[in-house]
Design a protein around this motif. Structure first.
Motif, PDB file in Angstrom:
ATOM      1  N   GLU A  15       0.832  -1.195   0.000  1.00 18.10           N
ATOM      2  CA  GLU A  15       0.000   0.000   0.000  1.00 18.10           C
ATOM      3  C   GLU A  15       0.867   1.245   0.000  1.00 18.10           C
ATOM      4  N   LYS A  16       0.322   2.304  -0.587  1.00 16.74           N
ATOM      5  CA  LYS A  16       1.004   3.591  -0.566  1.00 16.74           C
ATOM      6  C   LYS A  16      -0.067   4.653  -0.313  1.00 16.74           C
ATOM      7  N   VAL A  17       0.104   5.431   0.742  1.00 16.69           N
ATOM      8  CA  VAL A  17      -0.855   6.491   1.057  1.00 16.69           C
ATOM      9  C   VAL A  17      -0.484   7.720   0.233  1.00 16.69           C
ATOM     10  N   VAL A  18      -1.399   8.157  -0.622  1.00 10.45           N
ATOM     11  CA  VAL A  18      -1.142   9.295  -1.500  1.00 10.45           C
ATOM     12  C   VAL A  18      -1.417  10.601  -0.772  1.00 10.45           C
ATOM     13  N   SER A  19      -2.547  10.662  -0.082  1.00  8.50           N
ATOM     14  CA  SER A  19      -2.853  11.895   0.655  1.00  8.50           C
ATOM     15  C   SER A  19      -3.732  11.609   1.863  1.00  8.50           C
ATOM     16  N   ILE A  20      -3.550  12.440   2.871  1.00  9.73           N
ATOM     17  CA  ILE A  20      -4.415  12.411   4.058  1.00  9.73           C
ATOM     18  C   ILE A  20      -4.904  13.840   4.247  1.00  9.73           C
ATOM     19  N   LYS A  21      -6.220  13.999   4.296  1.00  7.68           N
ATOM     20  CA  LYS A  21      -6.791  15.334   4.463  1.00  7.68           C
ATOM     21  C   LYS A  21      -7.641  15.393   5.717  1.00  7.68           C
ATOM     22  N   ARG A  22      -7.592  16.507   6.408  1.00  8.30           N
ATOM     23  CA  ARG A  22      -8.476  16.720   7.548  1.00  8.30           C
ATOM     24  C   ARG A  22      -9.712  17.437   7.028  1.00  8.30           C
ATOM     25  N   VAL A  23     -10.855  16.845   7.292  1.00  5.61           N
ATOM     26  CA  VAL A  23     -12.119  17.408   6.815  1.00  5.61           C
ATOM     27  C   VAL A  23     -12.927  17.843   8.028  1.00  5.61           C
ATOM     28  N   THR A  24     -13.501  19.025   7.958  1.00  6.89           N
ATOM     29  CA  THR A  24     -14.268  19.561   9.079  1.00  6.89           C
ATOM     30  C   THR A  24     -15.712  19.775   8.664  1.00  6.89           C
ATOM     31  N   LYS A  25     -16.626  19.321   9.512  1.00  7.33           N
ATOM     32  CA  LYS A  25     -18.045  19.562   9.301  1.00  7.33           C
ATOM     33  C   LYS A  25     -18.522  20.422  10.470  1.00  7.33           C
ATOM     34  N   VAL A  26     -19.103  21.551  10.157  1.00  4.89           N
ATOM     35  CA  VAL A  26     -19.591  22.434  11.220  1.00  4.89           C
ATOM     36  C   VAL A  26     -21.002  21.998  11.584  1.00  4.89           C
ATOM     37  N   VAL A  27     -21.170  21.642  12.865  1.00  2.90           N
ATOM     38  CA  VAL A  27     -22.476  21.217  13.365  1.00  2.90           C
ATOM     39  C   VAL A  27     -22.887  22.148  14.504  1.00  2.90           C
ATOM     40  N   LYS A  28     -24.081  21.936  15.023  1.00  4.44           N
ATOM     41  CA  LYS A  28     -24.644  22.811  16.053  1.00  4.44           C
ATOM     42  C   LYS A  28     -23.728  22.952  17.272  1.00  4.44           C
ATOM     43  N   GLY A  29     -23.103  21.843  17.683  1.00  2.00           N
ATOM     44  CA  GLY A  29     -22.264  21.877  18.877  1.00  2.00           C
ATOM     45  C   GLY A  29     -20.825  22.309  18.629  1.00  2.00           C
ATOM     46  N   GLY A  30     -20.450  22.586  17.404  1.00  4.24           N
ATOM     47  CA  GLY A  30     -19.063  22.968  17.094  1.00  4.24           C
ATOM     48  C   GLY A  30     -18.622  22.368  15.778  1.00  4.24           C
ATOM     49  N   LYS A  66      -7.475   1.196   2.263  1.00  3.93           N
ATOM     50  CA  LYS A  66      -6.819  -0.007   1.735  1.00  3.93           C
ATOM     51  C   LYS A  66      -7.853  -1.067   1.361  1.00  3.93           C
ATOM     52  N   GLU A  67      -8.851  -1.242   2.216  1.00  3.78           N
ATOM     53  CA  GLU A  67      -9.923  -2.218   1.927  1.00  3.78           C
ATOM     54  C   GLU A  67     -10.690  -1.823   0.669  1.00  3.78           C
TER      55      GLU A  67
END
Length: 169
Positions: A15-30, A66-67
């Motif tokens: 396996e080779k990891v090409v990219s890892i991104k942090r994704v943020t979803k804004v919800v009522k509590g933060g 990977k799966e």
């Protein structure tokens, strides 16, 4: 277009990891933080796949990616130089990747995301050029689309109803 299902259980996949991104979803509590991992898997012998995994922790996202990639394996036909059998362009979204056949000793000339796919497929000699979008996910998927469209001279001869000598020249 042929699409074969390949059982990943009998292949030893790297396996080779090409990219890892942090994704943020804004919800009522933060804000909800999650991670997406784009992973390419292959056996170095003509099988390659790419997958996307999403989870709250990075290792879990990589495992899921990977799966996912193992489920989407394709087979690539290579020539005697461990290169592609003919030039082709793979397209996905607005990303296009030009894959050019190369003689023995050329090595892998490719940018980051396309290089990951090509190395996992086991291609040793190739020249590539990424055209259009620079989005890593789309470039990886465009490279896989290009590799999917490659045919051996035998397949082309059979499809056209000609002998292999007429095709190869």
């Amino acid at each position: 277009m042929r699409q074969e299902r390949i059982d990943a259980g009998q292949l030893e996949l790297e396996e080779k990891v090409v990219s890892i991104k942090r994704v943020t979803k804004v919800v009522k509590g933060g804000r909800n933080m999650r991670f997406t991992a784009l992973v390419v898997v292959g056996d170095g012998k003509g099988h390659v796949g790419a997958g996307l995994g999403k989870a709250t922790e990075i290792p879990e996202a990589i495992r899921k990616g990977k799966e996912d990639a193992a489920k989407k394996l394709i087979e690539v036909s290579l020539d005697e130089n461990d290169s592609v059998t003919h030039d082709t362009i793979g397209k996905f979204g607005s990303a296009s990747v030009l894959l050019k056949k190369a003689p023995d000793g050329t090595g892998v000339i490719a940018g980051g995301p396309a290089r990951a796919v090509i190395e996992m497929a086991g291609i040793k000699n190739i020249r590539t050029k990424s055209l259009g979008s620079n989005n890593k996910q789309n470039v990886v998927l465009a490279t896989i689309e290009g590799l999917k469209g490659i045919k051996t001279p035998e397949e082309v001869a059979r499809l056209r109803g000609k002998s292999i000598e007429e095709i190869v020249g």
